[in-house]
Write an enzyme that holds these catalytic residues in place. Structure first.
Site, PDB file in Angstrom:
ATOM      1  N   ARG A  33      -8.437   5.249 -13.047  1.00 55.51           N
ATOM      2  CA  ARG A  33      -7.903   4.149 -12.237  1.00 55.51           C
ATOM      3  C   ARG A  33      -8.629   2.838 -12.489  1.00 55.51           C
ATOM      4  NH1 ARG A  33      -7.341   7.641  -6.851  1.00 55.51           N
ATOM      5  NH2 ARG A  33      -9.002   8.736  -7.940  1.00 55.51           N
ATOM      6  N   GLN A  34      -9.820   2.936 -13.099  1.00 59.96           N
ATOM      7  CA  GLN A  34     -10.504   1.713 -13.542  1.00 59.96           C
ATOM      8  C   GLN A  34     -10.104   1.525 -15.013  1.00 59.96           C
ATOM      9  OE1 GLN A  34     -12.323  -0.033 -11.313  1.00 59.96           O
ATOM     10  NE2 GLN A  34     -12.848  -1.682 -12.718  1.00 59.96           N
TER      11      GLN A  34
ATOM     12  N   HIS B 180      -2.721   7.707 -15.930  1.00 61.00           N
ATOM     13  CA  HIS B 180      -2.466   6.711 -14.882  1.00 61.00           C
ATOM     14  C   HIS B 180      -1.746   5.488 -15.456  1.00 61.00           C
ATOM     15  CE1 HIS B 180      -2.853   4.580 -11.206  1.00 61.00           C
ATOM     16  NE2 HIS B 180      -3.653   3.668 -11.720  1.00 61.00           N
TER      17      HIS B 180
ATOM     18  N   ASP C   9       5.216   2.789  -5.296  1.00 63.22           N
ATOM     19  CA  ASP C   9       5.016   1.377  -5.670  1.00 63.22           C
ATOM     20  C   ASP C   9       5.715   1.117  -6.994  1.00 63.22           C
ATOM     21  OD1 ASP C   9       3.297   2.321  -7.697  1.00 63.22           O
ATOM     22  OD2 ASP C   9       1.584   2.243  -6.335  1.00 63.22           O
TER      23      ASP C   9
ATOM     24  N   LYS D 240       3.857  -1.064  -2.044  1.00 57.11           N
ATOM     25  CA  LYS D 240       2.572  -0.672  -1.459  1.00 57.11           C
ATOM     26  C   LYS D 240       1.504  -1.719  -1.721  1.00 57.11           C
ATOM     27  CE  LYS D 240      -0.333   2.364  -3.621  1.00 57.11           C
ATOM     28  NZ  LYS D 240      -0.792   3.671  -4.154  1.00 57.11           N
TER      29      LYS D 240
ATOM     30  N   ASP E  37       4.587  10.560  -7.400  1.00 58.64           N
ATOM     31  CA  ASP E  37       3.507   9.676  -7.854  1.00 58.64           C
ATOM     32  C   ASP E  37       2.707  10.410  -8.926  1.00 58.64           C
ATOM     33  OD1 ASP E  37       1.954   7.402  -7.924  1.00 58.64           O
ATOM     34  OD2 ASP E  37       1.192   7.573  -5.880  1.00 58.64           O
TER      35      ASP E  37
HETATM   36  C1  R5P Z   1      -2.766   4.625  -7.495  1.00 58.82           C
HETATM   37  O1  R5P Z   1      -2.766   3.729  -8.291  1.00 58.82           O
HETATM   38  C2  R5P Z   1      -2.220   5.981  -7.788  1.00 58.82           C
HETATM   39  O2  R5P Z   1      -1.076   5.919  -8.572  1.00 58.82           O
HETATM   40  C3  R5P Z   1      -1.940   6.727  -6.507  1.00 58.82           C
HETATM   41  O3  R5P Z   1      -0.903   6.073  -5.805  1.00 58.82           O
HETATM   42  C4  R5P Z   1      -3.164   6.770  -5.638  1.00 58.82           C
HETATM   43  O4  R5P Z   1      -4.258   7.281  -6.368  1.00 58.82           O
HETATM   44  C5  R5P Z   1      -2.936   7.630  -4.421  1.00 58.82           C
HETATM   45  O5  R5P Z   1      -4.104   7.616  -3.651  1.00 58.82           O
HETATM   46  P1  R5P Z   1      -4.113   8.041  -2.139  1.00 58.82           P
HETATM   47  O6  R5P Z   1      -3.549   9.419  -2.055  1.00 58.82           O
HETATM   48  O7  R5P Z   1      -5.585   8.007  -1.756  1.00 58.82           O
HETATM   49  O8  R5P Z   1      -3.335   7.039  -1.369  1.00 58.82           O
END
Ligand code: R5P
Length: 295
Positions: free
Chosen positions: A92-93, A125, A162, A185, A211
């Protein structure tokens, strides 16, 4: 071909070995008293062979174990070494959002490349993470497997939480033959998100939210609440990677989610869908690109 099963991906590796008609190797993995990881791939016959190492990297010890396994098979004279990293940690980074930040997704790619010629990771990701790996890389999607799991569940609409996840939802929706859309989101903190209310025709309908990752469950719980407020009959939540940190499954069920589904890129409950077919697609793709397998 040999498939080496890292300790975090034993079941998945076994399924991948079956899918690729390869020999499964189970290495010795232990911890030293100080917590350091020890591993040994005790297998004659790796010399000159294509070797696939399967190890998901949720948690630093698992990541370290992957690097040690890659070193071990390389040292035994493997021909091509393919790292299968079902869940690619630190992804994610994937950019330097603030000056001075480390680009962790690239650090992981560089370290894997020390001993691996090829990388396969499921539903990365962001696709550009694959370009951070200097060798051949593939990011097969497990969306077909998730969509197949929902066949017969009466899903009327697929939603992405999102805009960034829209392609994934579109893919699932086209396989399921239903429409798709996305929510808006905004992340406020690690476990808190807000969703802009969107005028969606969900009243009386069953909605599947898809997701790449469920971590704290904040995204899915917030989306579910909004959909219920708009009259959705049932909300199903699916992600390729179920991290489920801090009681996420309970949080989702408490929020009224009817069903939570993830693949076994991270093994454990509720990993209900096998990612093995997608991993096999990815391994074939990279080996084909390398000219080691005929189409
Ligand atoms: C974020 O960019 C990912 O695609 C997921 O939406 C995110 O990791 C979900 O995290 P959480 O379950 O903590 O809301």
């Amino acid at each position: 071909m040999f498939v080496v099963a890292g300790s975090a991906s034993r079941k998945l590796a076994a399924d991948v070995a079956t899918g690729l008609d390869a020999t499964l190797v189970t290495p010795d993995v232990r911890s030293f008293p100080d917590g350091e990881v020890y591993s040994r791939v005790h297998e004659d016959g790796l010399e000159g062979e294509d070797v696939v190492v399967v190890q998901t990297t949720l948690g630093n010890d698992r990541y370290m174990e992957l690097l040690l396994l890659l070193d071990a098979v390389r040292a035994q004279g493997a021909n091509r070494v393919c790292a299968v990293v079902p869940y690619y940690s630190y992804s994610r980074q994937d950019q330097r959002f603030l000056t001075g930040e480390a680009l962790s997704a690239r650090v992981v790619a560089k370290t894997i490349a020390v001993d691996a010629d090829a990388l396969v990771t499921v539903d990365p990701h962001k696709d550009h993470i694959l370009e951070m790996f200097p060798g051949t890389a593939a990011g097969p999607s497990a969306v077909p497997e998730l969509a197949a799991y929902f066949a017969g569940a009466g899903v009327d609409l697929v939603l992405a939480p999102d805009k960034g996840a829209r392609d994934r939802a579109q893919h699932a929706a086209s396989l399921m033959g239903v429409p798709f859309d996305h929510l808006e989101k905004t992340r406020l903190s690690g476990d808190k998100v807000v969703m802009k209310t969107k005028d969606l025709d969900v009243a009386g309908r069953t909605v599947a939210i898809i997701d790449d990752i469920i971590s704290t469950g904040g995204t899915m719980a917030t989306a579910t609440k909004q959909l219920q407020d708009q009259g959705a009959t049932a909300v199903l939540c699916a992600a390729t990677h179920g991290l489920f940190t801090g009681g996420a499954v309970k949080r989702l069920l408490d929020a009224g989610v009817k069903q939570v589904v993830a693949t076994d890129t991270i093994e454990g409950t509720p990993s209900l869908v096998s990612a093995a077919p997608s991993v096999c697609r990815g391994v074939r793709q990279v080996l084909e690109l390398e000219g080691h397998l005929k189409a």
